[in-house]
Design a protein around this motif. Sequence first.
Motif, PDB file in Angstrom:
ATOM      1  N   CYS A 235       0.807  -1.234   0.000  1.00 60.16           N
ATOM      2  CA  CYS A 235       0.000   0.000   0.000  1.00 60.16           C
ATOM      3  C   CYS A 235       0.831   1.272   0.000  1.00 60.16           C
ATOM      4  O   CYS A 235       0.312   2.356  -0.259  1.00 60.16           O
TER       5      CYS A 235
ATOM      6  N   ARG B  63       0.627  -2.583  -9.343  1.00 59.66           N
ATOM      7  CA  ARG B  63       0.478  -1.402 -10.200  1.00 59.66           C
ATOM      8  C   ARG B  63       1.507  -0.335  -9.845  1.00 59.66           C
ATOM      9  O   ARG B  63       2.025   0.360 -10.730  1.00 59.66           O
TER      10      ARG B  63
ATOM     11  N   ARG C  20      -3.061  -5.910  -5.937  1.00 61.29           N
ATOM     12  CA  ARG C  20      -3.232  -5.152  -7.176  1.00 61.29           C
ATOM     13  C   ARG C  20      -2.600  -3.771  -7.030  1.00 61.29           C
ATOM     14  O   ARG C  20      -1.916  -3.289  -7.948  1.00 61.29           O
ATOM     15  N   GLU C  21      -2.805  -3.150  -5.880  1.00 59.21           N
ATOM     16  CA  GLU C  21      -2.244  -1.823  -5.630  1.00 59.21           C
ATOM     17  C   GLU C  21      -0.719  -1.855  -5.691  1.00 59.21           C
ATOM     18  O   GLU C  21      -0.079  -0.984  -6.298  1.00 59.21           O
TER      19      GLU C  21
ATOM     20  N   CYS D 291      -1.841  -4.583   5.705  1.00 59.50           N
ATOM     21  CA  CYS D 291      -1.766  -5.398   4.487  1.00 59.50           C
ATOM     22  C   CYS D 291      -1.452  -6.847   4.811  1.00 59.50           C
ATOM     23  O   CYS D 291      -2.020  -7.768   4.208  1.00 59.50           O
TER      24      CYS D 291
ATOM     25  N   PRO E 163      -4.703  -5.001  -1.816  1.00 58.62           N
ATOM     26  CA  PRO E 163      -3.350  -4.450  -1.744  1.00 58.62           C
ATOM     27  C   PRO E 163      -2.385  -5.087  -2.728  1.00 58.62           C
ATOM     28  O   PRO E 163      -1.378  -4.470  -3.090  1.00 58.62           O
TER      29      PRO E 163
END
Length: 232
Positions: free
Chosen positions: A26, A77, A73-74, A39, A71
Amino acid sequence: MKGGGVNRKLASAVADLLFPPRCAFCGSLVERGDVCPDCEGILPFRREEDSLQLIGETGFRCALALYYDGPVREGIRALKFGGKSWRARVFARYLAQTAAERLGGEFDAVTFVPVSLRRNFERGFDQARLLAEETSRLWGLRAEPVLKKIRHTRAQSSLNDPSDRMRNIRNAYAVPRPDRVRGRRFLLIDDVCTTGSTMSAAADALLAAGASSVVCAALAGGHQKESGKSLG
């Protein structure tokens, strides 16, 4: 020696002030470690029975550590699009453990799904290569760049239909030096496996160049609400 130790401690303290430790998922500040308690408590780990999927028309075995949710995917990315390449070192721990548990003994060489030269230039690095290098390092191996993406394609994330994804990526990979793969068993690494079309296209290229077998691994893939479905 004492002066050198003091200098290293000072340099570390300055680095912490300028670049305080953050959560790899995160991005929040952490007091210790590299994953924040929030997380760590909600990471969507795949169950053992759901951590190995068959992908593509060939049915390559693919080990997946996490679902591509929340988290995870976050964090991915941020790695790919935010220039946070340091996160690959943290993510590699999860990938290495799952691949070793699910595919141990099935490979003797490690490679990765490469991005195109254009995308590498835009991002400044290849996230799959970073993951493969960090994962291999944990095993005392070296990730080998044997594949090449020979044409730039549309981002797979921009295509929703699996058949469109397969057409987009078909014949996009090649092995410039077949002698480097012939007769060898490869583990192919990528960051995310969504439909499996990208990894299977790269794996097909390895087999076409003479690799004796290919198994795959990705940090994340699929979603918890879709658990149990094949990524083929």
